[in-house]
Design a protein around this motif. Sequence first.
Motif, PDB file in Angstrom:
ATOM      1  N   ALA A  59     -14.679 -12.485 -10.568  1.00 21.66           N
ATOM      2  CA  ALA A  59     -14.372 -13.116  -9.281  1.00 21.66           C
ATOM      3  C   ALA A  59     -13.088 -12.552  -8.689  1.00 21.66           C
ATOM      4  CB  ALA A  59     -14.231 -14.627  -9.475  1.00 21.66           C
ATOM      5  N   GLY A  60     -13.008 -12.622  -7.361  1.00 24.17           N
ATOM      6  CA  GLY A  60     -11.761 -12.248  -6.695  1.00 24.17           C
ATOM      7  C   GLY A  60     -11.650 -10.772  -6.409  1.00 24.17           C
ATOM      8  N   MET A  61     -10.580 -10.441  -5.682  1.00 28.35           N
ATOM      9  CA  MET A  61     -10.284  -9.068  -5.299  1.00 28.35           C
ATOM     10  C   MET A  61      -8.975  -8.640  -5.954  1.00 28.35           C
ATOM     11  SD  MET A  61     -12.817  -8.377  -3.259  1.00 28.35           S
ATOM     12  CE  MET A  61     -12.421  -7.061  -2.084  1.00 28.35           C
ATOM     13  N   VAL A  62      -8.830  -7.327  -6.126  1.00 29.51           N
ATOM     14  CA  VAL A  62      -7.653  -6.766  -6.794  1.00 29.51           C
ATOM     15  C   VAL A  62      -6.937  -5.822  -5.840  1.00 29.51           C
ATOM     16  CG1 VAL A  62      -6.852  -5.337  -8.715  1.00 29.51           C
ATOM     17  CG2 VAL A  62      -8.726  -6.964  -9.066  1.00 29.51           C
ATOM     18  N   LEU A  63      -5.619  -5.904  -5.788  1.00 28.54           N
ATOM     19  CA  LEU A  63      -4.846  -5.007  -4.935  1.00 28.54           C
ATOM     20  C   LEU A  63      -4.940  -3.570  -5.444  1.00 28.54           C
ATOM     21  CD1 LEU A  63      -1.640  -7.080  -4.173  1.00 28.54           C
ATOM     22  CD2 LEU A  63      -3.475  -6.498  -2.591  1.00 28.54           C
ATOM     23  N   LYS A  64      -5.227  -2.679  -4.529  1.00 22.30           N
ATOM     24  CA  LYS A  64      -5.384  -1.260  -4.867  1.00 22.30           C
ATOM     25  C   LYS A  64      -4.016  -0.625  -5.144  1.00 22.30           C
ATOM     26  CE  LYS A  64      -8.166   1.102  -2.301  1.00 22.30           C
ATOM     27  NZ  LYS A  64      -8.824   1.694  -1.109  1.00 22.30           N
ATOM     28  N   PRO A  65      -3.993   0.389  -5.980  1.00 22.37           N
ATOM     29  CA  PRO A  65      -2.699   1.019  -6.282  1.00 22.37           C
ATOM     30  C   PRO A  65      -2.142   1.875  -5.155  1.00 22.37           C
ATOM     31  CG  PRO A  65      -4.467   2.135  -7.450  1.00 22.37           C
ATOM     32  CD  PRO A  65      -5.076   0.913  -6.823  1.00 22.37           C
ATOM     33  N   GLN A  66      -2.996   2.560  -4.405  1.00 23.87           N
ATOM     34  CA  GLN A  66      -2.514   3.570  -3.451  1.00 23.87           C
ATOM     35  C   GLN A  66      -1.528   3.039  -2.410  1.00 23.87           C
ATOM     36  OE1 GLN A  66      -3.994   3.792   0.083  1.00 23.87           O
ATOM     37  NE2 GLN A  66      -2.091   4.981   0.386  1.00 23.87           N
ATOM     38  N   PRO A  67      -1.833   1.955  -1.679  1.00 19.86           N
ATOM     39  CA  PRO A  67      -0.861   1.513  -0.654  1.00 19.86           C
ATOM     40  C   PRO A  67       0.492   1.133  -1.236  1.00 19.86           C
ATOM     41  CG  PRO A  67      -3.003   0.492  -0.303  1.00 19.86           C
ATOM     42  CD  PRO A  67      -3.057   1.134  -1.650  1.00 19.86           C
ATOM     43  N   ILE A  68       0.489   0.469  -2.393  1.00 23.94           N
ATOM     44  CA  ILE A  68       1.756   0.018  -2.978  1.00 23.94           C
ATOM     45  C   ILE A  68       2.523   1.190  -3.575  1.00 23.94           C
ATOM     46  CG2 ILE A  68       2.754  -1.399  -4.816  1.00 23.94           C
ATOM     47  CD1 ILE A  68       0.641  -3.493  -4.184  1.00 23.94           C
ATOM     48  N   PHE A  69       1.828   2.114  -4.241  1.00 22.79           N
ATOM     49  CA  PHE A  69       2.503   3.308  -4.766  1.00 22.79           C
ATOM     50  C   PHE A  69       3.168   4.073  -3.638  1.00 22.79           C
ATOM     51  CE2 PHE A  69       0.677   2.686  -8.837  1.00 22.79           C
ATOM     52  CZ  PHE A  69       1.227   3.622  -9.716  1.00 22.79           C
ATOM     53  N   ASP A  70       2.444   4.283  -2.544  1.00 20.66           N
ATOM     54  CA  ASP A  70       2.987   5.061  -1.436  1.00 20.66           C
ATOM     55  C   ASP A  70       4.148   4.333  -0.761  1.00 20.66           C
ATOM     56  OD1 ASP A  70       1.123   6.946  -2.037  1.00 20.66           O
ATOM     57  OD2 ASP A  70      -0.064   6.718  -0.200  1.00 20.66           O
ATOM     58  N   ALA A  71       4.046   3.019  -0.639  1.00 22.56           N
ATOM     59  CA  ALA A  71       5.124   2.252  -0.018  1.00 22.56           C
ATOM     60  C   ALA A  71       6.396   2.318  -0.857  1.00 22.56           C
ATOM     61  CB  ALA A  71       4.689   0.801   0.177  1.00 22.56           C
ATOM     62  N   VAL A  72       6.264   2.131  -2.162  1.00 21.11           N
ATOM     63  CA  VAL A  72       7.430   2.177  -3.044  1.00 21.11           C
ATOM     64  C   VAL A  72       8.036   3.579  -3.057  1.00 21.11           C
ATOM     65  CG1 VAL A  72       8.202   1.997  -5.443  1.00 21.11           C
ATOM     66  CG2 VAL A  72       6.697   0.249  -4.469  1.00 21.11           C
ATOM     67  N   THR A  73       7.191   4.604  -3.074  1.00 21.32           N
ATOM     68  CA  THR A  73       7.693   5.984  -3.025  1.00 21.32           C
ATOM     69  C   THR A  73       8.492   6.224  -1.751  1.00 21.32           C
ATOM     70  OG1 THR A  73       5.846   6.826  -4.337  1.00 21.32           O
ATOM     71  CG2 THR A  73       7.035   8.418  -2.986  1.00 21.32           C
ATOM     72  N   TYR A  74       7.963   5.764  -0.622  1.00 26.47           N
ATOM     73  CA  TYR A  74       8.658   5.928   0.656  1.00 26.47           C
ATOM     74  C   TYR A  74      10.013   5.235   0.635  1.00 26.47           C
ATOM     75  CZ  TYR A  74       9.841   5.107   5.547  1.00 26.47           C
ATOM     76  OH  TYR A  74      10.517   5.028   6.749  1.00 26.47           O
ATOM     77  N   LEU A  75      10.042   3.985   0.190  1.00 31.36           N
ATOM     78  CA  LEU A  75      11.291   3.222   0.180  1.00 31.36           C
ATOM     79  C   LEU A  75      12.300   3.818  -0.783  1.00 31.36           C
ATOM     80  CD1 LEU A  75       9.829  -0.394   0.285  1.00 31.36           C
ATOM     81  CD2 LEU A  75      10.982   0.816   2.145  1.00 31.36           C
ATOM     82  N   THR A  76      11.826   4.328  -1.905  1.00 31.75           N
ATOM     83  CA  THR A  76      12.731   4.932  -2.889  1.00 31.75           C
ATOM     84  C   THR A  76      13.337   6.212  -2.345  1.00 31.75           C
ATOM     85  OG1 THR A  76      11.427   4.000  -4.705  1.00 31.75           O
ATOM     86  CG2 THR A  76      12.907   5.828  -5.245  1.00 31.75           C
ATOM     87  N   GLU A  77      12.538   6.996  -1.643  1.00 33.20           N
ATOM     88  CA  GLU A  77      13.038   8.250  -1.062  1.00 33.20           C
ATOM     89  C   GLU A  77      14.029   7.988   0.064  1.00 33.20           C
ATOM     90  OE1 GLU A  77       9.502  10.280   0.084  1.00 33.20           O
ATOM     91  OE2 GLU A  77       9.123  11.092  -1.925  1.00 33.20           O
ATOM     92  N   GLN A  78      13.860   6.857   0.761  1.00 29.38           N
ATOM     93  CA  GLN A  78      14.774   6.515   1.849  1.00 29.38           C
ATOM     94  C   GLN A  78      16.101   5.957   1.350  1.00 29.38           C
ATOM     95  OE1 GLN A  78      14.047   6.987   5.267  1.00 29.38           O
ATOM     96  NE2 GLN A  78      12.386   8.157   4.323  1.00 29.38           N
ATOM     97  N   ALA A  79      16.112   5.516   0.107  1.00 32.33           N
ATOM     98  CA  ALA A  79      17.293   4.838  -0.441  1.00 32.33           C
ATOM     99  C   ALA A  79      18.465   5.804  -0.540  1.00 32.33           C
ATOM    100  CB  ALA A  79      16.966   4.257  -1.805  1.00 32.33           C
ATOM    101  N   LYS A  80      19.638   5.287  -0.206  1.00 27.11           N
ATOM    102  CA  LYS A  80      20.871   6.069  -0.307  1.00 27.11           C
ATOM    103  C   LYS A  80      21.709   5.615  -1.502  1.00 27.11           C
ATOM    104  CE  LYS A  80      21.035   6.724   4.712  1.00 27.11           C
ATOM    105  NZ  LYS A  80      21.843   6.533   5.964  1.00 27.11           N
ATOM    106  N   SER A  81      21.170   4.684  -2.258  1.00 20.93           N
ATOM    107  CA  SER A  81      21.910   4.138  -3.391  1.00 20.93           C
ATOM    108  C   SER A  81      21.257   4.591  -4.683  1.00 20.93           C
ATOM    109  CB  SER A  81      21.901   2.604  -3.310  1.00 20.93           C
ATOM    110  OG  SER A  81      20.565   2.131  -3.313  1.00 20.93           O
ATOM    111  N   THR A  82      21.625   3.940  -5.755  1.00 21.87           N
ATOM    112  CA  THR A  82      21.011   4.216  -7.043  1.00 21.87           C
ATOM    113  C   THR A  82      19.542   3.802  -6.997  1.00 21.87           C
ATOM    114  OG1 THR A  82      21.713   2.030  -7.804  1.00 21.87           O
ATOM    115  CG2 THR A  82      23.169   3.893  -8.296  1.00 21.87           C
ATOM    116  N   PRO A  83      18.719   4.245  -7.943  1.00 15.51           N
ATOM    117  CA  PRO A  83      17.305   3.870  -7.937  1.00 15.51           C
ATOM    118  C   PRO A  83      17.133   2.356  -7.864  1.00 15.51           C
ATOM    119  CG  PRO A  83      17.689   5.591  -9.546  1.00 15.51           C
ATOM    120  CD  PRO A  83      19.037   5.178  -9.039  1.00 15.51           C
ATOM    121  N   PRO A  84      16.210   1.881  -7.018  1.00 21.31           N
ATOM    122  CA  PRO A  84      16.056   0.439  -6.823  1.00 21.31           C
ATOM    123  C   PRO A  84      15.406  -0.253  -8.009  1.00 21.31           C
ATOM    124  CG  PRO A  84      14.355   1.615  -5.636  1.00 21.31           C
ATOM    125  CD  PRO A  84      15.288   2.656  -6.172  1.00 21.31           C
ATOM    126  N   ARG A  85      15.634  -1.544  -8.127  1.00 25.19           N
ATOM    127  CA  ARG A  85      14.854  -2.383  -9.031  1.00 25.19           C
ATOM    128  C   ARG A  85      13.594  -2.775  -8.277  1.00 25.19           C
ATOM    129  NH1 ARG A  85      18.542  -4.732 -12.968  1.00 25.19           N
ATOM    130  NH2 ARG A  85      16.968  -6.217 -13.670  1.00 25.19           N
TER     131      ARG A  85
END
Length: 247
Positions: A59-85
Motif C-alpha cells: 500500500a501507499g506511494m514511495v518518494l523517488k530518489p531522483q528529485p531529492i538527490f538532485d535538490a540536495v546536490t544543488y543546495l550543497t553546491e550552492q553552499a558557501k559554508s562547510t558541508p551541510p547536515r
Amino acid sequence: MMNIDVLSIFPEMFEGVLGHSILKKASEKGAVQYNIINFREFANDKHQTVDDYPYGGGAGMVLKPQPIFDAVTYLTEQAKSTPPRVILMCPQGERYTQKKAEQLAQEEHLIFICGHYEGYDERIREHIITDEISIGDYVLTGGELGAMVVIDSVVRLLPGVLGSEQSHLQDSFSTGLLEHPHYTRPADFRGMKVPEVLVSGNHKLIEDWRMKESMRRTLNRRPDLLENANLTDQQKKWLDKLINVNE
C-alpha cells in the motif's frame, strides 16, 4: 549566519510558522536565513512526479530518489559554508532531544527533507543524509510539522536570537533536568502566594531553591532523566532527601 533549507512538496505550510515570533525575529536579526523549496521543481519529467509505487507491491506511494538527490546536490553546491547536515524527518529516526538541538545549533547549514506518502526510497536514507530525526513515537502525515519543531528549537539557541544569552541555559533538558517553577507579580494572587525565598533578595538561597525544585519536578515527572544527570555532591544529597520524603 545559519542557512536552513527545507525540501517539501507543501512549502506554503511554513509561511505562518517562519513568519512570526522568534523565528521571524531571528531572520530579521540576520541570525538565520530560511529557504523553502518545493522539490517537485527538481523532478525530471513534465508532470513533476516525485513518488511511485513500491517495488514488491504494498500500500501507499514511495518518494523517488531522483528529485531529492538532485535538490540536495544543488543546495550543497550552492553552499558557501562547510558541508551541510542533511536531516531526514522520519519516525524511524533517533528521538529528538534538547542535546541534539544544541548540537545542530552549532552548524552553519542545515537541509531538512520532509517526506509524505508511505516513505522514502531507501537509497535516499543510505547515501545523502547525515541525520534521521523523529520528534516522537507516532506517525504524522508528513515531515513538515516535525521539521518546524526542530527548526524552532534550534533557531532559538542561535547567538543573539533570544533577549538574553542566558535565557535558554536553564530550559528544561538543557541542564539534564526539568526546569524549576516560575512566578511573577502579584506576590499574592487570590490567596496563592509566591514562595517567600523568591522575594527574599538572597540570591544564593534562590539559586538553591530553584535547583531543589528542578530536581523535585524531575523526580516526580521524569525520574528517568536522573539516571544520566551529572549531579554535584550537594545535589546528590538533596536528591536523597527528596527520595526519602517520597517513600
